[in-house]
Design a protein around this motif. Structure first.
Motif, PDB file in Angstrom:
ATOM      1  N   TYR A  97       1.008  -1.210  -0.188  1.00 40.08           N
ATOM      2  CA  TYR A  97       0.091  -0.046  -0.112  1.00 40.08           C
ATOM      3  C   TYR A  97       0.938   1.384  -0.071  1.00 40.08           C
ATOM      4  CZ  TYR A  97      -3.705   3.358   0.855  1.00 40.08           C
ATOM      5  OH  TYR A  97      -4.630   4.182   0.615  1.00 40.08           O
ATOM      6  N   LEU A  98       2.003   1.129   0.752  1.00 37.06           N
ATOM      7  CA  LEU A  98       2.617   2.471   1.035  1.00 37.06           C
ATOM      8  C   LEU A  98       3.513   2.831  -0.326  1.00 37.06           C
ATOM      9  CD1 LEU A  98       4.024   4.272   3.668  1.00 37.06           C
ATOM     10  CD2 LEU A  98       5.947   3.102   2.816  1.00 37.06           C
ATOM     11  N   PRO A  99       4.028   1.876  -1.093  1.00 42.63           N
ATOM     12  CA  PRO A  99       4.679   2.144  -2.296  1.00 42.63           C
ATOM     13  C   PRO A  99       3.623   2.701  -3.193  1.00 42.63           C
ATOM     14  CG  PRO A  99       5.541   0.225  -1.647  1.00 42.63           C
ATOM     15  CD  PRO A  99       4.362   0.494  -0.647  1.00 42.63           C
ATOM     16  N   ALA A 100       2.431   1.954  -3.436  1.00 42.08           N
ATOM     17  CA  ALA A 100       1.452   2.215  -4.226  1.00 42.08           C
ATOM     18  C   ALA A 100       0.941   3.520  -4.143  1.00 42.08           C
ATOM     19  CB  ALA A 100       0.378   1.194  -4.244  1.00 42.08           C
ATOM     20  N   ASN A 101       0.665   3.962  -2.755  1.00 43.19           N
ATOM     21  CA  ASN A 101      -0.042   5.288  -2.535  1.00 43.19           C
ATOM     22  C   ASN A 101       1.288   6.267  -2.793  1.00 43.19           C
ATOM     23  OD1 ASN A 101      -2.190   6.483  -1.587  1.00 43.19           O
ATOM     24  ND2 ASN A 101      -1.103   6.846   0.272  1.00 43.19           N
ATOM     25  N   LYS A 102       2.487   6.005  -2.796  1.00 46.15           N
ATOM     26  CA  LYS A 102       3.675   6.864  -3.188  1.00 46.15           C
ATOM     27  C   LYS A 102       3.270   7.375  -4.743  1.00 46.15           C
ATOM     28  CE  LYS A 102       8.367   7.590  -3.259  1.00 46.15           C
ATOM     29  NZ  LYS A 102       9.678   6.871  -3.486  1.00 46.15           N
ATOM     30  N   ALA A 103       3.172   6.133  -5.389  1.00 40.11           N
ATOM     31  CA  ALA A 103       2.844   6.274  -6.862  1.00 40.11           C
ATOM     32  C   ALA A 103       1.712   6.993  -7.311  1.00 40.11           C
ATOM     33  CB  ALA A 103       2.868   4.959  -7.515  1.00 40.11           C
ATOM     34  N   ALA A 104       0.823   6.752  -6.597  1.00 42.67           N
ATOM     35  CA  ALA A 104      -0.654   7.588  -6.715  1.00 42.67           C
ATOM     36  C   ALA A 104      -0.640   8.889  -6.585  1.00 42.67           C
ATOM     37  CB  ALA A 104      -1.794   6.598  -5.922  1.00 42.67           C
TER      38      ALA A 104
END
Lengths: 433, 225
Positions: free
Chosen positions: A415-422
């Protein structure tokens, strides 16, 4: 709608970074494999034990003299549910003194007091290994004296000759039932020849002559855990007769009580424990342990739980480390693909689409890791079960839960990396070199 | 004719409220009519990129009004900006920005994927678009297997995917040699003439700008026509 695209995208990205993906999965693989292996072993063990339990009487209560553990020497009131049973005590312990044994008097007193709950008492007295001879032929076996109650829990089939009569017990006759194997060795294939013959036997210290009453085959010999397989093939004599041979004083370190139909064996075991408590109150080294199949089962489950807990902790640590590894690699992946993210956003990808893309990728990594882990875990579990001599049965719900769990690790740590990307600003992302 | 782009007194400031507050665009007004081929020319540091980001709905102006094809971009939410970029704007970048490890065809399909168009329809339209830029034979090729000019043609096909209101080309020939650059410019002219596409070309080269029907110059955050 985007899910299928995201999955194929994630798989493509994994294929182009095979080595990295595999190393990332390692923690997940180890964690899931450990969980599945222990579940498989536990499942096999539980199944085998409960199958065994169905064969044996649930009304059996075992009474044995057992050494106090260090902690018990101080405080006897603390009863562990496993009752501190040490199976080495089943054999006559050389360190036991006369006053440490349960005597015949105690047993008959107990039968008087608790008679309405007790159906039978199974006492055996072993004379140990013996060598037999008849008419020049010789064989070796072991000899055991047994009380009438022995035949309540141990089903025997008489193949030739006859069963003991009441007189054999009351008159302490030197009669015996011999197992089929011994009969064949001494009398040839026609085992009916054995009936009525007199066999000489010698133990380490004594010699005696017994009359063969019959040839038997053990149908069931109680609980496999409590009755050694050797006992199934030993010569059986009336208890008193056997005790006369080695001049035993009527001291027992172990016997079995069968509860009456309708009485609660657990309640009976408590009563028996209370009965013996005064005799051993001042005994610093020994006490009487009373166990039922329920408590045996409890003990086994407790052991299993301990192992399961230990391995679960290891697995949890492996999964945590694995999850952090996945998070790390996803952060690297997001940074590497900053321009791609910027481009996707310029082309109209919403933040949620970008987030979904990277979450799916993290979950796919973990799912594939989980599948590999399940395969290794089943292999390991089956192997371990076979080593322990149980038929293996992998736990299907366990496998499903493990796979769902590994996917949720992907969800949590991705979630953390995906949110960073988003959350990336498209302008900065497009300009990223 | 209707105006597609309507900028009114657009101001863009950075580091607002901080000592180093910086105003890049000082009240820009611009109107682009449907079917126009406009070039915005300016040296680096003129505010050209900032203006492109505002027109491309990548960034919101600090103040002023921006209408694109009748939509109020200045007051749109993040998700609405995504939709505007997806459906109303076709980006062509200097560095092509094709998604690597993804075929030319899939790259062209991408904006339609985000628009939620079904797979079969996407595929069909992507093939048509690649044929239009004469790249249909290389539909299954990966970007790394294509030359610069070929990549840019795929990028133009991708920009056209959702039939946008405008094509926003940022130095589209900047990384190409003269010959392939010419080819790319020819495609823009064809799109403008045959399909009446509105094209906004951003460049630092006055030479390239002379090809377009209208030239707007930006210098120090102010527009001159």
């Amino acid at each position: 709608m985007l899910l299928a695209e995201n999955i194929s995208l994630a798989i493509k990205s994994l294929i182009s970074n095979k080595m990295r993906a595999l190393l990332t999965m390692l923690g997940i693989i180890i964690g899931i494999a450990a969980v599945i292996a222990i579940l498989t072993v536990g499942n096999s063990l539980t199944k085998t034990v409960s199958d065994t339990m169905q064969q044996v009487g649930a009304n059996d209560v075992y009474i044995m003299v057992t050494e106090r553990s260090d902690s018990e020497k101080v405080d006897e009131s603390k009863k562990s549910s496993v009752d501190g049973v040490q199976y080495g005590i089943l054999k006559k312990s050389s360190t036991m003194r006369d006053e440490d044994y349960i005597t015949s008097d105690m047993i008959s007193d107990m039968c008087d007091e608790l008679g309405e709950d007790i159906y039978a008492v199974n006492i055996t007295h072993s004379l140990g290994d013996v060598s037999l001879s008849y008419n020049g032929k010789s064989a070796s076996s072991s000899v055991r004296g047994a009380s009438v109650g022995y035949f309540v829990t141990n089903e025997v089939e008489i193949l030739a000759g006859s069963m003991f009569s009441v007189n054999d017990f009351s008159q302490e006759k030197n009669t015996a039932l011999i197992p089929e194997a011994v009969a064949k060795e001494l009398f040839g294939d026609d085992i009916s020849e054995a009936t009525g013959k007199q066999i000489e036997f010698s133990t380490k210290t004594e010699n005696a002559v017994i009359t063969v009453l019959g040839v038997y085959e053990a149908k069931s010999a109680g609980n496999g855990m409590m009755t050694m397989t050797a006992m199934k093939n030993s010569i059986i004599m009336p208890l008193r007769s056997a005790m006369n041979i080695d001049r035993s004083k009527g001291q027992y370190s172990y016997f079995q009580v069968i509860a009456k139909e309708g009485s609660d064996p657990i309640e009976l075991s408590e009563k028996i424990k209370e009965f013996y408590r005064p005799y051993y109150r001042n005994n610093e080294r020994f006490r009487v342990a009373v166990i039922t199949y329920d408590s045996l089962l409890d003990m086994l489950y407790q052991l299993l739980n301990t192992i399961t807990t230990a391995i679960s902790i290891i697995a949890a640590i492996a999964l945590l480390v694995g999850g952090i590894g996945v998070m790390n690699i996803m952060l690297v992946s997001v940074t590497e693909r900053t321009r791609e993210i910027g481009t996707r956003k310029a082309l109209g990808a919403k933040n949620s689409s970008i987030r979904a893309q990277f979450l799916v990728e993290a979950m796919i990594i973990c799912l594939i890791g989980g599948i590999i882990g399940v395969i290794f875990g089943i292999a390991g579990g089956v192997f371990a079960s076979h080593l322990m001599g149980y038929p293996a049965s992998p736990s299907i719900p366990g496998i499903i839960i493990a796979l769902l769990f590994s996917m949720s690790i992907g969800l949590i740590f991705g979630y953390l990396p995906a949110n960073k990307a988003a959350k990336m600003n498209p302008i900065d992302a497009l300009r990223y070199e | 004719m209707d105006s597609i782009i309507k900028l009114e007194n657009i101001i863009k400031r950075y580091y607002i409220g901080q000592p180093n507050e910086l105003e890049i665009l000082h009240g820009i007004s611009l109107e682009v009519k449907k079917g126009e081929f406009v070039s915005i020319v300016g040296p680096s540091g003129s505010g050209k990129s900032t203006l492109m980001n505002v027109i491309g709905a990548l960034d919101k102006p600090t103040s002023g009004i921006y209408h694109l094809d009748g939509i109020d971009v200045g007051n749109a939410e993040d998700n609405e900006l995504s939709d505007i970029r997806n459906l109303k704007i076709g980006f062509v970048f200097q560095t092509y920005n094709l998604i690597s490890k993804t075929t030319a065809l899939s790259n062209v399909e991408l904006p339609m994927l985000y628009a939620g168009i079904p797979r079969a329809k996407r595929r069909e339209r992507a093939k048509e678009l690649l044929a239009m830029v004469e790249m249909d034979e290389r539909a299954k090729h990966l970007p790394e297997e294509l030359s610069g000019g070929q990549k840019q043609r795929v990028a133009i096909a991708r920009a056209m995917a959702n039939d946008p209101a405008i094509i926003l080309a940022d130095e589209p020939t900047g990384a190409l040699d003269t010959k392939t650059g010419r080819l790319v410019m020819d495609i823009f002219h064809r799109l403008n003439e045959e399909q009446k596409k509105t094209i906004v070309l951003i460049t630092h080269s006055p030479e390239l700008a002379t090809e377009t029907e209208r030239i707007v110059t930006i210098r120090d955050g102010v527009l001159y026509e």
